[in-house]
Design an enzyme around this catalytic site. Sequence first.
Site, PDB file in Angstrom:
ATOM      1  N   LYS A  16     -71.670  55.756 -31.364  1.00  0.00           N
ATOM      2  CA  LYS A  16     -72.610  54.932 -32.137  1.00  0.00           C
ATOM      3  C   LYS A  16     -72.302  53.444 -31.961  1.00  0.00           C
ATOM      4  O   LYS A  16     -73.199  52.638 -31.729  1.00  0.00           O
ATOM      5  CB  LYS A  16     -72.538  55.276 -33.641  1.00  0.00           C
ATOM      6  CG  LYS A  16     -72.882  56.706 -33.974  1.00  0.00           C
ATOM      7  CD  LYS A  16     -72.847  56.958 -35.485  1.00  0.00           C
ATOM      8  CE  LYS A  16     -71.476  56.783 -36.114  1.00  0.00           C
ATOM      9  NZ  LYS A  16     -70.489  57.821 -35.751  1.00  0.00           N
ATOM     10  N   ARG A  91     -74.167  57.767 -44.725  1.00  0.00           N
ATOM     11  CA  ARG A  91     -73.397  58.936 -44.305  1.00  0.00           C
ATOM     12  C   ARG A  91     -73.456  60.054 -45.338  1.00  0.00           C
ATOM     13  O   ARG A  91     -72.810  61.081 -45.141  1.00  0.00           O
ATOM     14  CB  ARG A  91     -71.938  58.526 -44.156  1.00  0.00           C
ATOM     15  CG  ARG A  91     -71.462  58.391 -42.734  1.00  0.00           C
ATOM     16  CD  ARG A  91     -70.105  57.726 -42.823  1.00  0.00           C
ATOM     17  NE  ARG A  91     -69.226  58.114 -41.789  1.00  0.00           N
ATOM     18  CZ  ARG A  91     -68.831  57.294 -40.813  1.00  0.00           C
ATOM     19  NH1 ARG A  91     -69.289  56.072 -40.730  1.00  0.00           N
ATOM     20  NH2 ARG A  91     -67.967  57.701 -39.933  1.00  0.00           N
ATOM     21  N   ARG A 130     -59.230  57.525 -27.631  1.00  0.00           N
ATOM     22  CA  ARG A 130     -59.345  56.235 -28.314  1.00  0.00           C
ATOM     23  C   ARG A 130     -58.063  55.931 -29.098  1.00  0.00           C
ATOM     24  O   ARG A 130     -57.646  54.781 -29.194  1.00  0.00           O
ATOM     25  CB  ARG A 130     -60.550  56.265 -29.259  1.00  0.00           C
ATOM     26  CG  ARG A 130     -60.856  54.923 -29.884  1.00  0.00           C
ATOM     27  CD  ARG A 130     -62.186  54.915 -30.589  1.00  0.00           C
ATOM     28  NE  ARG A 130     -62.119  55.547 -31.881  1.00  0.00           N
ATOM     29  CZ  ARG A 130     -63.182  55.770 -32.674  1.00  0.00           C
ATOM     30  NH1 ARG A 130     -64.383  55.432 -32.266  1.00  0.00           N
ATOM     31  NH2 ARG A 130     -63.046  56.340 -33.840  1.00  0.00           N
ATOM     32  N   ARG A 136     -56.146  53.131 -33.506  1.00  0.00           N
ATOM     33  CA  ARG A 136     -56.739  53.078 -34.840  1.00  0.00           C
ATOM     34  C   ARG A 136     -56.032  54.053 -35.773  1.00  0.00           C
ATOM     35  O   ARG A 136     -55.763  55.189 -35.394  1.00  0.00           O
ATOM     36  CB  ARG A 136     -58.227  53.436 -34.728  1.00  0.00           C
ATOM     37  CG  ARG A 136     -59.115  52.357 -35.293  1.00  0.00           C
ATOM     38  CD  ARG A 136     -60.546  52.698 -35.085  1.00  0.00           C
ATOM     39  NE  ARG A 136     -60.992  53.788 -35.953  1.00  0.00           N
ATOM     40  CZ  ARG A 136     -62.261  54.142 -36.094  1.00  0.00           C
ATOM     41  NH1 ARG A 136     -63.188  53.498 -35.418  1.00  0.00           N
ATOM     42  NH2 ARG A 136     -62.597  55.122 -36.880  1.00  0.00           N
ATOM     43  N   ARG A 147     -62.400  64.141 -40.671  1.00  0.00           N
ATOM     44  CA  ARG A 147     -63.643  63.385 -40.422  1.00  0.00           C
ATOM     45  C   ARG A 147     -64.763  64.288 -39.917  1.00  0.00           C
ATOM     46  O   ARG A 147     -65.924  64.130 -40.287  1.00  0.00           O
ATOM     47  CB  ARG A 147     -63.372  62.244 -39.445  1.00  0.00           C
ATOM     48  CG  ARG A 147     -62.768  61.034 -40.174  1.00  0.00           C
ATOM     49  CD  ARG A 147     -61.870  60.221 -39.285  1.00  0.00           C
ATOM     50  NE  ARG A 147     -62.556  59.532 -38.223  1.00  0.00           N
ATOM     51  CZ  ARG A 147     -61.961  59.213 -37.066  1.00  0.00           C
ATOM     52  NH1 ARG A 147     -60.724  59.555 -36.829  1.00  0.00           N
ATOM     53  NH2 ARG A 147     -62.633  58.545 -36.164  1.00  0.00           N
TER      54      ARG A 147
HETATM   55  P1  ADP Z   1     -65.893  57.078 -37.168  1.00  0.00           P
HETATM   56  O1  ADP Z   1     -67.372  57.231 -37.032  1.00  0.00           O
HETATM   57  O2  ADP Z   1     -65.188  57.189 -35.852  1.00  0.00           O
HETATM   58  O3  ADP Z   1     -65.264  57.967 -38.200  1.00  0.00           O
HETATM   59  P2  ADP Z   1     -66.207  54.496 -38.592  1.00  0.00           P
HETATM   60  O4  ADP Z   1     -65.622  53.223 -38.123  1.00  0.00           O
HETATM   61  O5  ADP Z   1     -67.673  54.604 -38.669  1.00  0.00           O
HETATM   62  O6  ADP Z   1     -65.583  55.589 -37.633  1.00  0.00           O
HETATM   63  O7  ADP Z   1     -65.621  54.857 -40.056  1.00  0.00           O
HETATM   64  C1  ADP Z   1     -64.247  54.842 -40.320  1.00  0.00           C
HETATM   65  C2  ADP Z   1     -63.990  55.262 -41.766  1.00  0.00           C
HETATM   66  O8  ADP Z   1     -64.589  54.298 -42.660  1.00  0.00           O
HETATM   67  C3  ADP Z   1     -64.583  56.596 -42.187  1.00  0.00           C
HETATM   68  O9  ADP Z   1     -63.751  57.697 -41.860  1.00  0.00           O
HETATM   69  C4  ADP Z   1     -64.717  56.396 -43.701  1.00  0.00           C
HETATM   70  O10 ADP Z   1     -63.477  56.541 -44.358  1.00  0.00           O
HETATM   71  C5  ADP Z   1     -65.125  54.936 -43.815  1.00  0.00           C
HETATM   72  N1  ADP Z   1     -66.605  54.772 -43.814  1.00  0.00           N
HETATM   73  C6  ADP Z   1     -67.352  54.074 -42.928  1.00  0.00           C
HETATM   74  N2  ADP Z   1     -68.645  54.124 -43.233  1.00  0.00           N
HETATM   75  C7  ADP Z   1     -68.760  54.886 -44.352  1.00  0.00           C
HETATM   76  C8  ADP Z   1     -69.839  55.330 -45.167  1.00  0.00           C
HETATM   77  N3  ADP Z   1     -71.107  55.001 -44.878  1.00  0.00           N
HETATM   78  N4  ADP Z   1     -69.550  56.115 -46.238  1.00  0.00           N
HETATM   79  C9  ADP Z   1     -68.299  56.444 -46.561  1.00  0.00           C
HETATM   80  N5  ADP Z   1     -67.233  56.073 -45.828  1.00  0.00           N
HETATM   81  C10 ADP Z   1     -67.447  55.300 -44.744  1.00  0.00           C
END
Ligand code: ADP
Length: 189
Positions: A16, A91, A130, A136, A147
Amino acid sequence: MSARRLLLLGPPGAGKGTQAKRLVDRYEIPQISTGDMLRAAKAAGTEIGKRAKSYMDAGKLVPDEIVIGVAEERLGQPDAAAGFILDGFPRTVAQAEALDDLLDRLGVKLERCVAIAVPEDELVTRLLKRAELEGRADDNEASIRVRMNEYHEKTAPLVDHYSGRGVLVEVAGVGSIDEIAKRIEDALN
Ligand code: ADP
């Protein structure tokens, strides 16, 4: 292409963020990534960052009330008026409903939700790679499992939410970055 209010939906590792950056260059609208914003808040040690940290490190979703506030504030900034690419928000169904309400209040509509589909074993391989490259904090096996689970349980239902609104397009997220970008562009036209 006229669609300027876009949402990228997909599991962790679907690409994404990578594809959002392509769209930023192409359409000159901002990428709005709640993951990036929460990581920045965490690094800066803000109140929101402190509240989000334990969830993020464990791979759990951050509670809706925190994330919705962050996203709404960002969407209200002037540069989002001409459009945006949402990456990682909403999400959960509650977040999607909050977004629907906000866009209603702003008098605008989400034009497309691009769902990027990738087989699960490929996602895990990408995330572990990654982890080596970027280090990360949440790219470890335990967190990746959590996740994926959070995604299936809480985020996957959004496919139906946006399909019901007639804005969903599904794109295969395998192949080269260019190939996937091309599929997304075709889907937006
Ligand atoms: P990825 O898609 O690889 O898990 P992101 O950078 O999108 O990585 O998100 C990292 C973390 O940030 C998630 O695992 C969550 O803890 C938090 N997060 C990000 N966006 C949201 C959201 N819309 N709702 C709840 N938690 C979120």
